[in-house]
Design a protein around this motif. Sequence first.
Motif, PDB file in Angstrom:
ATOM      1  N   VAL A 197      -5.135  10.132  -0.803  1.00 14.47           N
ATOM      2  CA  VAL A 197      -5.622  10.395   0.552  1.00 14.47           C
ATOM      3  C   VAL A 197      -5.323   9.165   1.405  1.00 14.47           C
ATOM      4  O   VAL A 197      -5.678   8.043   1.016  1.00 14.47           O
ATOM      5  CB  VAL A 197      -7.137  10.680   0.550  1.00 14.47           C
ATOM      6  CG1 VAL A 197      -7.591  11.200   1.905  1.00 14.47           C
ATOM      7  CG2 VAL A 197      -7.487  11.686  -0.541  1.00 14.47           C
ATOM      8  N   VAL A 198      -4.644   9.377   2.533  1.00 18.92           N
ATOM      9  CA  VAL A 198      -4.216   8.231   3.334  1.00 18.92           C
ATOM     10  C   VAL A 198      -4.555   8.399   4.805  1.00 18.92           C
ATOM     11  O   VAL A 198      -4.766   9.513   5.286  1.00 18.92           O
ATOM     12  CB  VAL A 198      -2.681   8.007   3.245  1.00 18.92           C
ATOM     13  CG1 VAL A 198      -2.284   7.462   1.911  1.00 18.92           C
ATOM     14  CG2 VAL A 198      -1.927   9.268   3.590  1.00 18.92           C
ATOM     15  N   ALA A 205       5.315   4.979  10.952  1.00 21.92           N
ATOM     16  CA  ALA A 205       4.025   4.345  10.679  1.00 21.92           C
ATOM     17  C   ALA A 205       4.004   2.881  11.126  1.00 21.92           C
ATOM     18  O   ALA A 205       4.941   2.137  10.882  1.00 21.92           O
ATOM     19  CB  ALA A 205       3.714   4.442   9.193  1.00 21.92           C
ATOM     20  N   LYS A 206       2.865   2.503  11.779  1.00 25.05           N
ATOM     21  CA  LYS A 206       2.671   1.094  12.141  1.00 25.05           C
ATOM     22  C   LYS A 206       1.555   0.493  11.296  1.00 25.05           C
ATOM     23  O   LYS A 206       1.355  -0.693  11.262  1.00 25.05           O
ATOM     24  CB  LYS A 206       2.310   0.987  13.625  1.00 25.05           C
ATOM     25  CG  LYS A 206       3.445   1.434  14.532  1.00 25.05           C
ATOM     26  CD  LYS A 206       3.225   1.037  15.978  1.00 25.05           C
ATOM     27  CE  LYS A 206       2.118   1.830  16.609  1.00 25.05           C
ATOM     28  NZ  LYS A 206       2.111   1.793  18.074  1.00 25.05           N
ATOM     29  N   ASP A 207       0.800   1.376  10.650  1.00 26.92           N
ATOM     30  CA  ASP A 207      -0.268   0.911   9.769  1.00 26.92           C
ATOM     31  C   ASP A 207      -0.565   2.026   8.764  1.00 26.92           C
ATOM     32  O   ASP A 207      -0.362   3.205   9.067  1.00 26.92           O
ATOM     33  CB  ASP A 207      -1.530   0.587  10.584  1.00 26.92           C
ATOM     34  CG  ASP A 207      -2.438  -0.388   9.835  1.00 26.92           C
ATOM     35  OD1 ASP A 207      -2.169  -0.636   8.630  1.00 26.92           O
ATOM     36  OD2 ASP A 207      -3.404  -0.870  10.446  1.00 26.92           O
ATOM     37  N   VAL A 208      -1.023   1.630   7.600  1.00 28.96           N
ATOM     38  CA  VAL A 208      -1.321   2.621   6.581  1.00 28.96           C
ATOM     39  C   VAL A 208      -2.535   2.149   5.777  1.00 28.96           C
ATOM     40  O   VAL A 208      -2.676   0.959   5.516  1.00 28.96           O
ATOM     41  CB  VAL A 208      -0.103   2.850   5.648  1.00 28.96           C
ATOM     42  CG1 VAL A 208       0.457   1.561   5.099  1.00 28.96           C
ATOM     43  CG2 VAL A 208      -0.448   3.796   4.490  1.00 28.96           C
ATOM     44  N   VAL A 228       0.856  -1.208   0.000  1.00 28.54           N
ATOM     45  CA  VAL A 228       0.000   0.000   0.000  1.00 28.54           C
ATOM     46  C   VAL A 228       0.880   1.241   0.000  1.00 28.54           C
ATOM     47  O   VAL A 228       0.688   2.178  -0.771  1.00 28.54           O
ATOM     48  CB  VAL A 228      -0.940   0.018   1.235  1.00 28.54           C
ATOM     49  CG1 VAL A 228      -1.692   1.347   1.329  1.00 28.54           C
ATOM     50  CG2 VAL A 228      -1.899  -1.142   1.197  1.00 28.54           C
ATOM     51  N   ALA A 229       1.902   1.216   0.875  1.00 27.73           N
ATOM     52  CA  ALA A 229       2.782   2.387   0.989  1.00 27.73           C
ATOM     53  C   ALA A 229       3.438   2.697  -0.350  1.00 27.73           C
ATOM     54  O   ALA A 229       3.517   3.859  -0.760  1.00 27.73           O
ATOM     55  CB  ALA A 229       3.844   2.142   2.054  1.00 27.73           C
ATOM     56  N   ARG A 230       3.876   1.649  -1.040  1.00 28.18           N
ATOM     57  CA  ARG A 230       4.595   1.879  -2.310  1.00 28.18           C
ATOM     58  C   ARG A 230       3.657   2.376  -3.413  1.00 28.18           C
ATOM     59  O   ARG A 230       4.107   2.961  -4.371  1.00 28.18           O
ATOM     60  CB  ARG A 230       5.286   0.590  -2.764  1.00 28.18           C
ATOM     61  CG  ARG A 230       6.539   0.379  -1.974  1.00 28.18           C
ATOM     62  CD  ARG A 230       7.522  -0.575  -2.625  1.00 28.18           C
ATOM     63  NE  ARG A 230       8.437  -0.995  -1.586  1.00 28.18           N
ATOM     64  CZ  ARG A 230       8.341  -2.113  -0.886  1.00 28.18           C
ATOM     65  NH1 ARG A 230       7.384  -2.982  -1.166  1.00 28.18           N
ATOM     66  NH2 ARG A 230       9.178  -2.384   0.075  1.00 28.18           N
TER      67      ARG A 230
END
Length: 593
Positions: free
Chosen positions: A78-79, A105-108, A69-71
């Motif tokens: 919008v995150v 970040a621990k979750d995204v 997701v991050a990549r």
Amino acid sequence: MAQFIEELKKSHGAGELRLSHKGEQVVLMGWVDTVRDLGGTLFIDLRDRSGICQVVLGSEQLNDLQLEVARSLRQEYVVAIMGDVIARGGKPNTNLKTGEIEVLAKDVALLNRSQPMPFQIADNVDTGEEVRLKYRFLDLRRAPLQKALLMRSKAALIAREHFASENFIEVETPILTKSTPEGARDYLVPSRINKGKFFALPQSPQLFKQLLQVAGFERYFQICKCFRDEDLRADRQPEFTQIDLEMSFVTPDDIMAVCDGMLQKMFKHILNVDIETPIPRITYDEAMARYGVDNPDVRFGMELFDITEDTRDSAFKVFSGPATGGGLVTGIVVAGGASFSRKDVDALTEFVKTYGAKGLAWLKRNDGAFSGPVSKFVDVALEKALLEKAAMKDGDIALIVADMDASVARTAAGRLRTHVAKSQGMVNPGQFGFTWVTDFPMFEKDEETGKLAAMHHPFTSPRPEDVSMLSTDPLKVKTRAYDIVLNGQEIGGGSIRIHNQDVQAEVFKALGIGDEEARNKFGFLLDALSFGAPPHGGLAFGFDRLVSIMSGLDSIRDVIAFPKTTRAGCLMTDAPSEVDDKQLTELGIKRLD
Ligand code: ASP
């Protein structure tokens, strides 16, 4: 992960986080301002209304799915991020308020994607205004515009609090109404039910606020929209906002004092600028004589001199002609201006010509002597006037405009004054210069028709001592009207109103408005004046202009969320637009073709 937004609440604004939050777990939601991929670890600048915060997305904290997701994140996606606030790994970023921390970040979660931007969301964009207005919702993401609208909101709140604390009440007045007399063209709205008839959108709530005084409200205010169908000069909008007020049983002093109070609070609370009150006042005549304009910029001196009397006997006909023929010889002394080149002076000459002046005479003073083409005409009287009245010193230049029409000379010299001040850097942009201008003339002559027109509006009260001149010498009549001027721009204006039917009738007569026309247009007001109208007066601030000056932005468009172009259209919605035949038929309107 898809449940993220349902399960978690945004805990902080991205721009709010500081070192004091270190160790806290936070949930941020906003837009990806930038993404940098530094070999597996991603750094994103997350932006929301409160500002920007750096978020680190690394493989130690995130699983494969989360990393994927991050990549996938791109600009303006919008995150939502959940993570811990830590001290920034590298050097603090002094450009950011959040520059000492970052969020690990621990979750995204991806909340929404975005198409590629039509232009960069950056503080200073060089993208043309057309594209920015078309995508105004994106342009508004930029920090300067967010800041301006935030300031606008605060200013409106302060105005409301101020007027409430002064015992005013806010009353809304109609938008669908009858023509109001501010001197511009009306926007008209056809009536479906009364075919062939039209509402006019209000140019201001003027008549309604007067009626509210007749109704006994005593202190009214409203933050309201006004509509004027004018050919838009640079900084006008067809719809704009006023802070409008009206009071009963008051003098101009009372109204000015209440307005001073509002300005003082706004500038203190928003800009931390102290305004000394009472704000200085000068009369219209004094403003014209000292500054050549009725909206003087008082942040610098360089006031106009008047050497008409001193040049009556001059051998230089350019001066003596106007001096003896009812004209004016005026100008400014520019300190240090003796260094102006011929080219500089030629450019200034062209400048004054645009205001109708025939030319610009100039004299330099160096080593106790005058120089320049006009110097051979400097006689004792002119020398004395320039050195004493105009306080000219060695190293200065005198720029002189003479004209048979005093107002041409005055206006040209007045405009020259501000032009030179700007080009010579005499104006400190962070400075605020306020003045009230009072006692405006009641009428001005329309050059084209030769008819009299109201300088403010026809409900403005003449000074009591001038009422008798309404029929004999109307151009000499002065009013109890006042403008508030900031940095050379009118930010508001108002007056004590006529509350006597007979005086109102005389003013209409002077304006060439017959009884029948007056009844048709303003019958309701005339009626109201006959039912015990209290003495009253008020003012309206141009709210957009006020905020644009406060925020240091050039254009009122920058402080209006959804402005129109100078062609009075909206590039985003495409308004005004065609309507279909059915709508026209319903309104009883036929196409011409
Ligand atoms: N109605 C006036 C205007 O719009 C203001 C006033 O006289 O209060 O300029």
